[in-house]
Design an enzyme around this catalytic site. Structure first.
Site, PDB file in Angstrom:
ATOM      1  CB  THR A 134       0.823   7.571   0.981  1.00 12.42           C
ATOM      2  OG1 THR A 134       2.162   7.648   1.708  1.00 12.42           O
ATOM      3  CG2 THR A 134       0.267   8.841   1.250  1.00 12.42           C
TER       4      THR A 134
ATOM      5  CB  THR B 185       6.048   6.516  -2.918  1.00  8.55           C
ATOM      6  OG1 THR B 185       6.050   7.279  -1.716  1.00  8.55           O
ATOM      7  CG2 THR B 185       4.478   6.581  -3.437  1.00  8.55           C
ATOM      8  CG  ASP B 186       8.717   6.167   2.179  1.00 14.35           C
ATOM      9  OD1 ASP B 186       8.444   7.188   1.264  1.00 14.35           O
ATOM     10  OD2 ASP B 186       8.839   6.153   3.406  1.00 14.35           O
TER      11      ASP B 186
ATOM     12  CB  SER C 290       6.689   0.996   1.284  1.00 16.21           C
ATOM     13  OG  SER C 290       6.928   2.318   1.157  1.00 16.21           O
TER      14      SER C 290
END
Length: 322
Positions: free
Chosen positions: A12, A85-86, A52
């Protein structure tokens, strides 16, 4: 003058809106390192540019190799990795497992795309750079810096889909008070494991979740279809329903390691219950994950198996890291 290398991988923080098609990672590491950092110098390069949620084990290995090379540079005092962040918790834990440098590696990202009205990426990168360059954080391994908090990679997980600071868990090692980095803890470090070999790219470790009415059919299918290990995300302290203890015994007998984790966000796995519960699962050959969540336990299992750890040696190799 301290020098930090910034390695971009996408996510992101590097994404911009693409209309109805959604945000897509497009910005480079150089775009993320535009701001000045006082007396610190930052150089940037791209390792990957992807969300990610699309990462493969081979790409995790690529990131680990890039971090190793950056840390080996005598002119570098620390490394920052920008990441989606995933799955940041998995990459961060892998980097921590293989981290053998006194210098810090700090992962960060963003919850808002680069072209949002209030992007959080620039602040997060600035804070991560400060943490990576701080001599007081040497010897901490891989860390996660987000929204003013720096935490250990081990034990951290994404706990909220949209919050400004989506991460929880781990050990807080520092936080920002104004412009000052306040160091608060030094987490226990385990001996570093070797970098993932090429076999890591194709090592299959599946996660099967226990729930009311679950049968071991998916568990058995994973083993039959070539999984080299299975992480059983049990209920509570590590339990599962009828048939799972027998499935664990079959799996281990077939050469497929089994790790017993918990679907509960926090707390250790502790065999307490019989009648097919954790006591029986461990007796059948499952290795308790301790305080590792299923996703980080999966990374550890994959790394050990990629290095050729046979199933009969797997428990002894796994336990020191959980």
């Amino acid at each position: 003058m301290a020098h930090v290398q910034l390695l971009g991988t996408g996510g992101t923080i590097a994404s911009r809106g693409a209309g109805d098609q959604g945000a897509v990672a497009t910005d480079t590491a150089a775009d993320l390192a535009q701001d000045r950092y006082g007396e610190l110098t930052v150089t940037a390069r791209d390792v990957l540019t992807t969300g990610s949620y699309r990462l493969t084990p081979g790409q995790l290995r690529t990131i680990a190799e890039a971090v190793r090379d950056a840390l080996a540079d005598p002119a570098t005092d620390g490394v920052v990795v920008t990441h989606g962040t995933d799955t940041l918790e998995e990459t961060a834990f892998l980097l921590d497992l293989v981290h053998d440098s006194a210098k810090s590696t700090v992962l960060t990202g963003a919850q808002q795309p680069a072209d949002s009205p209030a992007p959080d990426g620039p602040r997060n990168v600035g804070e991560a750079v400060l943490a990576a360059a701080d001599e007081r954080l040497r010897g901490r391994g891989a860390l996660i810096s987000f929204a003013g908090t720096v935490r250990s990679a081990r034990g951290a997980r994404k706990a909220h889909t949209l919050a400004a600071d989506p991460f929880a868990g781990g050990v807080e090692v520092a936080h920002l008070a104004g412009d000052e980095l306040v160091v608060t803890a030094a987490p226990l470090r385990r001996p570093a494991l070797p970098l993932p070999p090429p076999a890591f790219d194709t090592t299959r470790v599946e996660i099967i979740t226990a729930h009311p009415g679950a049968t071991p059919d998916l568990f058995d299918f994973a083993v039959r279809s070539g999984a080299q290990a299975v992480v059983l995300a049990g209920s509570g302290t590590g339990n599962a329903g009828p048939g799972f203890a027998e499935a664990v015994r079959r799996s281990v007998g077939a050469g497929c390691a089994v790790v017993l984790a918990s679907r509960v966000p926090w707390g250790p796995v502790l065999p307490v219950y019989g009648n097919g519960g954790g006591v029986d699962l461990v007796a059948a050959g499952a290795v308790p994950s301790g305080d590792l969540n299923p996703f980080q336990a999966r990374i550890l299992a994959a790394l050990l198996i990629a290095h050729g750890t046979p199933v009969h040696e797997f428990p002894e190799a796994f336990r020191p890291y959980c």
